[in-house]
Design a protein around this motif. Structure first.
Motif, PDB file in Angstrom:
ATOM      1  N   SER A   1       0.838  -1.189   0.000  1.00 45.23           N
ATOM      2  CA  SER A   1       0.000   0.000   0.000  1.00 45.23           C
ATOM      3  C   SER A   1       0.873   1.239   0.000  1.00 45.23           C
TER       4      SER A   1
ATOM      5  N   THR B   1       0.564   5.586   0.251  1.00 42.36           N
ATOM      6  CA  THR B   1      -0.210   6.808   0.425  1.00 42.36           C
ATOM      7  C   THR B   1       0.605   8.025   0.008  1.00 42.36           C
TER       8      THR B   1
ATOM      9  N   LEU C   1       0.784   7.330  -5.461  1.00 40.98           N
ATOM     10  CA  LEU C   1      -0.551   7.912  -5.422  1.00 40.98           C
ATOM     11  C   LEU C   1      -0.419   9.335  -5.947  1.00 40.98           C
TER      12      LEU C   1
ATOM     13  N   GLY D   1      -2.857  12.813  -3.629  1.00 42.11           N
ATOM     14  CA  GLY D   1      -2.572  12.496  -2.231  1.00 42.11           C
ATOM     15  C   GLY D   1      -3.679  12.872  -1.279  1.00 42.11           C
TER      16      GLY D   1
ATOM     17  N   SER E   1      -4.498  12.119   3.308  1.00 41.82           N
ATOM     18  CA  SER E   1      -4.274  11.160   4.391  1.00 41.82           C
ATOM     19  C   SER E   1      -5.237   9.979   4.362  1.00 41.82           C
ATOM     20  N   SER E   2      -6.412  10.156   3.770  1.00 42.28           N
ATOM     21  CA  SER E   2      -7.371   9.053   3.773  1.00 42.28           C
ATOM     22  C   SER E   2      -7.329   8.253   2.465  1.00 42.28           C
ATOM     23  N   ARG E   3      -6.395   8.547   1.584  1.00 50.16           N
ATOM     24  CA  ARG E   3      -6.328   7.880   0.286  1.00 50.16           C
ATOM     25  C   ARG E   3      -5.132   6.939   0.231  1.00 50.16           C
ATOM     26  N   ALA E   4      -5.284   5.867  -0.548  1.00 53.40           N
ATOM     27  CA  ALA E   4      -4.187   4.904  -0.702  1.00 53.40           C
ATOM     28  C   ALA E   4      -4.363   4.153  -2.007  1.00 53.40           C
TER      29      ALA E   4
END
Length: 166
Positions: free
Chosen positions: A41, A43, A137, A140, A142-145
């Motif tokens: 993963s 981010t 990513l 960008g 913080s809640s995306r990956a």
């Protein structure tokens, strides 16, 4: 008899000198395959290795390498809509090609896709070369990956040497 059939032609009888000008033939040399099923993963908006790489040593500087990547990628848009994850193919430290690994617009949640990429590379060397896959990513937050080997599905990297004969 005066008829020339393929049965009468020796395998090594047709040389590049007897071919029409500009005609090139090729055949498959070696084939190398690497696999992984470990979810990676990311981010970050910086490219990172996904653990999928393979090395091949071309038999001649004129050889080409046909590269095939097959994988599942996933994305988590989190609470914000839109996600763009990019995947790239790298030879040693040189980017060969960049692909859209996943794009999701106007939807919130987690999504996965199967994707495949191909490229014909000319490394111009008879020394070992390493190909690897990286991802980042592009959008960008913080809640995306973006995930490579989404749900631990198998990913493959296949390298085929194409022997040039011109």
């Amino acid at each position: 008899d005066a008829n020339v059939t393929t049965a009468k032609i020796a395998d090594n009888a047709v040389t590049s000198a007897k071919l029409a000008s500009g005609l090139a033939l090729g055949k498959i040399g070696q084939v190398v395959t690497a696999t992984t099923s470990t979810l990676v993963s990311n981010t970050s908006s910086t490219y990172a290795d996904v653990g999928l790489s393979a090395s091949i040593t071309p038999s001649a500087t004129s050889s080409k390498i046909y590269v095939m990547v097959s994988a599942s990628v996933g994305g988590n848009t989190g609470s914000a809509n839109n996600i763009l994850g990019l995947t790239r193919l790298v030879r040693t430290s040189t980017e060969i090609a960049e692909y859209v690994g996943i794009r999701i617009d106007s939807v919130t949640g987690i999504f996965g896709f199967s994707c495949s990429y191909t490229d014909l590379d000319s490394p111009s060397t008879a020394s070992a070369v390493t190909y690897k896959v990286q991802q980042k990513l592009d959008t960008g937050g913080s809640s995306r990956a973006i995930g490579f080997c989404f749900e631990n599905r198998l990913a493959t990297l296949t390298l085929m040497e194409i022997l040039a004969w011109a």
